[in-house]
Design an enzyme around this catalytic site. Structure first.
Site, PDB file in Angstrom:
ATOM      1  NE  ARG A 137      -2.925   2.431   3.226  1.00  0.00           N
ATOM      2  CZ  ARG A 137      -1.761   3.252   3.294  1.00  0.00           C
ATOM      3  NH1 ARG A 137      -1.375   3.687   3.799  1.00  0.00           N
ATOM      4  NH2 ARG A 137      -3.035   4.861   3.850  1.00  0.00           N
ATOM      5  CG  ASP A 175       0.973   6.956   3.940  1.00  0.00           C
ATOM      6  OD1 ASP A 175       0.013   6.888   4.296  1.00  0.00           O
ATOM      7  OD2 ASP A 175       1.754   7.538   4.453  1.00  0.00           O
ATOM      8  CD  GLU A 192      -3.652   7.166   1.811  1.00  0.00           C
ATOM      9  OE1 GLU A 192      -4.254   7.986   2.785  1.00  0.00           O
ATOM     10  OE2 GLU A 192      -2.674   7.539   1.218  1.00  0.00           O
ATOM     11  NE  ARG A 211      -6.340  10.016  12.184  1.00  0.00           N
ATOM     12  CZ  ARG A 211      -4.732  10.177  11.728  1.00  0.00           C
ATOM     13  NH1 ARG A 211      -4.841   9.235  10.549  1.00  0.00           N
ATOM     14  NH2 ARG A 211      -3.856  10.479  11.788  1.00  0.00           N
TER      15      ARG A 211
END
Length: 668
Positions: free
Chosen positions: A306, A308, A350, A539
């Site tokens: 992934r 970032d 992402e 978060r």
């Protein structure tokens, strides 16, 4: 030996510039070939491995050379870095474990392996789920029981002490956080997952490092070579010029995009947090160094990286330094290197940006798969409004992707929810985008009358009205409020909302991704404020610690009460995943919307080869119906069966769906 003929490009109708580029690439490879041959001899590399590498190098060299030349060709040291990049790739191939080379061969023959309906993902923080990598190995049977075949571990490499942005402030890409284990533990886990048929996904945090990374420490010591790995300025002249066109990512944490460093007495570019130093990719030494880190991570057995914060990796004065063409070229260059040295490795982008920018990162030559933030945001929007009009409009022209690519469809992740729908799509429907986002913010923080949601604000900017939303799937869907009020009817509706959203994510086309905890309907964790390293980041409210005692509630002998909700959510989701895997129509990306004439109903048909499945979903808390004849014409049949329940439907009369009900209809 390298053929160095770029034969597939020499013919055809090439422009003069293209012919010149082919010549440059061809000549450069011929000049580099002896250096590569010396490397083979020094490393005593098997001739067959040499041949396999050189075949792929020949196939991808023109693209790689062109990308690197465009990015760095004007540099005085370009050829030196090009040679080093080539040797870096060769070394990665030589050091690649035999079992991964076997996987390379298999996936080169099956480039769409990730598009199978059997791929179902889960994401987790290792420490919150199982404490460490060793114990995570013991959970493989749990993942298999749930039906997962794709596991994304949130950042697990060594990080700075204290606040580290949830693991995204990397101190060392080659060392696992000692609290989680070791690199050998990671390799063991990767092997065990591969044996279980589960794909491993890790983050490649390549926009920035932590301020205590070795490169940053050398920069702080005055080493000019490593100061050039970052954007470091002696005064505010350049930062102030850049700031005129930059936005602030975390405005409630700090203002601006630069941080004063007392030790160096200089300013450092820090897009996110002041301890995350942006890497200077205009320096080819940075590209080469990060390629080495990428290959090291790949050698552990990871299948997907992934990438970032892809939107931020290139800077140019006078722009917002987001989504620049050079960012795409940079990722494409990493992609070509992976195709040469680690060919089974693929990238996931992402990019939580405008929908038109998200899709630009998705390509077999860039990121083969991508998060689908627009779908995520609009599923929540549809749940709040009980209306799928904006969602349907977006899907009508934003769901299609290039061949050999895929969406990753998720409802919640480690990050926040931002309302990333297109303003023009909203305007076309008479919706004021700004006002609508304010409504959604109020709704999902429970400030709108009649709201079922219990989210909390993330990065609320009082000056602009901007806000994102934090909260677990269950709390946002109403379960937290229903439990607080002891309202059995609302508990039922909240479960239906959760399963409705999961039903869409599992069927609409692409890889479905669960954030682990969703399978139990875990609620917001308000205790995060007790940890000083987490208290300032809301978060963490939707990153609860796994409660393994929930597994005891799967015993069918348990009576009604608190445990029954969790058991129902788990078993329902488990069944959805199992049914998905048996429906070949859910493979690939092809999805055609079905116009139901009812703004509360979302419907689409999934088609793969000769297989066809109709999905019908009610986003209203009231029963809704659709003309059966509409399904007859798109499903090419008169009778259908819901593969989830076995219920059969005829198309000679209306089909009615209860509150938040959804159907997966197969022709019989």
């Amino acid at each position: 030996m390298i053929r160095s003929n770029l034969s597939g490009l020499r013919g055809g109708n090439l422009s003069a510039d293209q012919r010149e580029r082919v010549y440059q690439a061809d000549l450069t490879l011929k000049r580099l070939a002896p250096r590569l041959q010396v490397f083979w001899e020094q490393m005593s590399v098997d001739p067959q491995l040499q041949h396999e590498f050189e075949v792929r190098l020949d196939e991808h060299w023109y693209d790689l050379f062109g990308l690197l030349y465009d990015l760095y060709g004007a540099r005085y040291d370009f050829f030196y870095h090009l040679e080093q990049i080539l040797i870096t790739a060769a070394l990665a191939w030589v050091n690649r474990p035999d079992d991964l080379r076997e996987l390379d061969q298999h996936r080169m023959n099956d480039p769409d392996w990730f598009a199978s309906q059997k791929i179902v993902g889960g994401a987790l923080y290792v420490d919150l789920f199982s404490e460490n990598l060793g114990k995570l190995c013991d959970s493989i049977d749990y993942f298999k029981e749930l039906g997962l075949t794709y596991l994304h571990l949130m950042p697990l490499f060594a990080v700075r002490p204290g606040d580290n942005d949830g693991g995204y402030a990397i101190s060392n890409y080659r060392s696992v956080d000692p609290r989680l284990g070791t690199i050998d533990d990671l390799r063991t886990l990767a092997t065990r997952l591969r044996e279980a048929g589960i794909v491993l996904v890790l983050d490649f945090v390549f926009n920035h490092t932590s301020d205590d990374h070795q490169w940053a420490q050398l920069a702080q010591s005055g080493d000019l070579e490593y100061q050039n790995f970052y954007y470091i300025y002696p005064d505010r002249t350049m930062p102030d010029q850049y700031e005129r066109t930059l936005r602030e990512i975390f405005p409630t944490v700090r203002r601006g995009n630069f941080t004063w460093h007392d030790g160096m007495q200089q300013w450092v570019w820090t897009t996110f947090n002041n301890f995350q130093w942006d890497l200077n990719y205009t320096n080819p030494a940075v590209f080469r160094a990060m390629a080495e880190e990428m290959f090291f991570i790949a050698s552990t057995g990871v299948d997907i990286l992934r990438l970032d914060a892809v939107a931020f990796v290139w800077k140019r004065m006078g722009t917002n330094c987001e989504n620049l063409p050079e960012a795409h070229q940079l990722i494409q260059a990493f992609n070509r290197l992976a195709k040469i040295a680690t060919p089974s490795l693929i990238f996931k982008s992402e990019a939580i940006v405008h929908p038109d920018d998200v899709v630009k990162y998705i390509s077999p030559r860039e990121c083969q798969i991508s998060y689908n933030p627009t779908l995520m945001a609009l599923l929540w929007e549809s749940l709040a409004t009980r209306n799928v009009t904006l969602l349907s409009r977006s899907l009508s022209h934003r769901h299609s992707l290039p061949p050999h690519t895929s969406w990753v469809n998720y409802l919640r992740c480690h990050d926040d929810i931002g309302w990333t729908f297109d303003d023009a799509d909203a305007a076309a429907l008479g919706i004021n985008a700004y006002d609508h986002r304010q409504f959604l913010n109020r709704f999902y923080t429970g400030q709108y009358e009649g709201s079922f949601a219990r989210g909390v604000p993330f990065q609320e900017n009082a000056a602009t009205g901007d806000m994102r939303i934090a909260g677990t799937l269950a709390s946002l869907a109403g379960l937290e409020l229903a439990i607080e009020q002891g309202d059995e009817e609302e508990k039922e509706l909240s479960i239906r909302r959760m399963l409705l959203l999961q039903g869409i994510a599992l069927s609409i086309g692409g890889i479905p991704l669960l954030y682990l905890g969703e399978e139990w309907g875990m609620l917001n964790d308000y205790d995060f404020v007790k940890d000083p390293a987490k208290a300032g980041d809301t978060r963490w409210i939707h990153r609860p610690k796994m409660k393994w005692e929930f597994l005891q509630e799967l015993d069918d002998t348990i009576g009604p009460g608190g445990g029954s909700i969790r058991r129902r959510i788990f078993r329902s989701l488990q069944n959805l995943i199992a049914v998905r895997k048996n429906q070949q129509a859910l493979s690939g990306q092809k999805m055609d919307l079905v116009h139901t004439g009812n703004p509360h109903l979302l419907s689409f048909v999934r088609i793969f080869e000769s297989y066809r499945l109709i999905v019908l979903a009610n986003f209203s808390d009231q029963p809704q119906s659709v003309d059966g004849n509409r399904l007859r014409t798109v499903g090419l049949g008169r009778f259908f069966k819901d593969v989830l329940t076995g219920q059969e439907f005829g198309t000679s009369e209306d089909i009615e769906l209860s509150a938040y009900e959804f159907l997966w209809l197969l022709r019989i």
